[in-house]
Design an enzyme around this catalytic site. Sequence first.
Site, PDB file in Angstrom:
ATOM      1  N   LYS A 208       1.199   4.713   7.156  1.00 14.74           N
ATOM      2  CA  LYS A 208       0.621   5.568   6.113  1.00 14.74           C
ATOM      3  C   LYS A 208       1.308   6.926   6.146  1.00 14.74           C
ATOM      4  O   LYS A 208       2.074   7.246   7.060  1.00 14.74           O
ATOM      5  CB  LYS A 208      -0.888   5.754   6.322  1.00 14.74           C
ATOM      6  CG  LYS A 208      -1.695   4.459   6.371  1.00 14.74           C
ATOM      7  CD  LYS A 208      -1.723   3.731   5.042  1.00 14.74           C
ATOM      8  CE  LYS A 208      -2.525   2.424   5.151  1.00 14.74           C
ATOM      9  NZ  LYS A 208      -2.474   1.647   3.890  1.00 14.74           N
TER      10      LYS A 208
ATOM     11  N   SER B 166       0.811  -1.223   0.000  1.00 15.39           N
ATOM     12  CA  SER B 166       0.000   0.000   0.000  1.00 15.39           C
ATOM     13  C   SER B 166       0.841   1.268   0.000  1.00 15.39           C
ATOM     14  O   SER B 166       0.301   2.348  -0.257  1.00 15.39           O
ATOM     15  CB  SER B 166      -0.933   0.006   1.215  1.00 15.39           C
ATOM     16  OG  SER B 166      -0.189   0.093   2.414  1.00 15.39           O
TER      17      SER B 166
END
Length: 341
Positions: free
Chosen positions: A169, A94
């Site tokens: 993230k 991701s």
Amino acid sequence: MPPRDQRDPEVLTPAGRRGRHARLPLPGAPDPGAPDPEAPDPDPDATVPDSDAPGTGRRKKSWRQLMMVVLAAIVLMLLVKAFVVQVYRIPSSSMEDTLLTGDRVLVNKLVYHVRGIARGDIVVFSGDGSWGTTTGAPDPSPPGNPLLRVGYDVLADVGVYSTQTYYIKRVIGLPGDHVVCCVNGKVTVNGVLMDETSYQFPGASPSMQRFSVIVPPGRLWVMGDNRAISDDSRGHMSGFPAMGTVPENEVAGRAFMVIWPPSQIGDLPIPTTFQQAALHAGAGAPVLHVADAAAAAVAAVPAAGAAALLGTPVLVLRTRRVRAGLRSRCTRRPLRRGGGR
């Protein structure tokens, strides 16, 4: 008189002086080299002093000192990993191409006690209070056995194994920021267009999902660099707390360097698009969320541990030198002054 070569060999090699003027032993005199018949027989069970005993004691002391140094190093390592840096493994794609699956990153746990979380930071955070686990089930509790728990903590500290769910993230929006997608095909923060080409997955769209979010106080809007497959704040806008944002107090630290594999080694700087002056002039500018006294108290623990780690070898060397000096002074013969022969 018998010939010279037929003389008694005992007379030719007296025990005293040698030569022509050597005194011959008297008849019937005891032989000085013979054993004394009146001396007691040695006891076969008597113990003989062990000449290696001092060396054995020194070796035991050396091993004891070595074990103390090793234990101190382990304790300091755990303190450093608990308060300063920790290794995390990247479990998915991701964050490609910035971080690849299987990469190991160093996470700075101390930085947010010095400054606030900034836009563009790559952060590691727990799912508590936001997304939970990837399956929706609660994190398993640590082992009840103290030894197993210590082993679990060590493996978690070095980034090998952990049962707690952590996510990694990039921070896009801070508390109070207005994050929108998309304006002219780009994400905007407080109306400022973001040029994400330096870190976004090549050829990917900034987001296929439209959104307009004002980040609540104490929370963060985070997104993955590989937007097409990243399950980030966008995917948790419905059915999760605070529109998919994550709590600031669940952030474990900032990922600042890739340390494995060797082909990926490098730092993780904040992209230049997050340095735009218009961003810092708007809402949500980074602020320090920890009181000065608390920050100083937290920083003092790893600083003391680092000082002790650097000072341990020096202390051991100085102790050995002092002991060696004491032993040499105890065994050295005193110098005689005056009247010595």
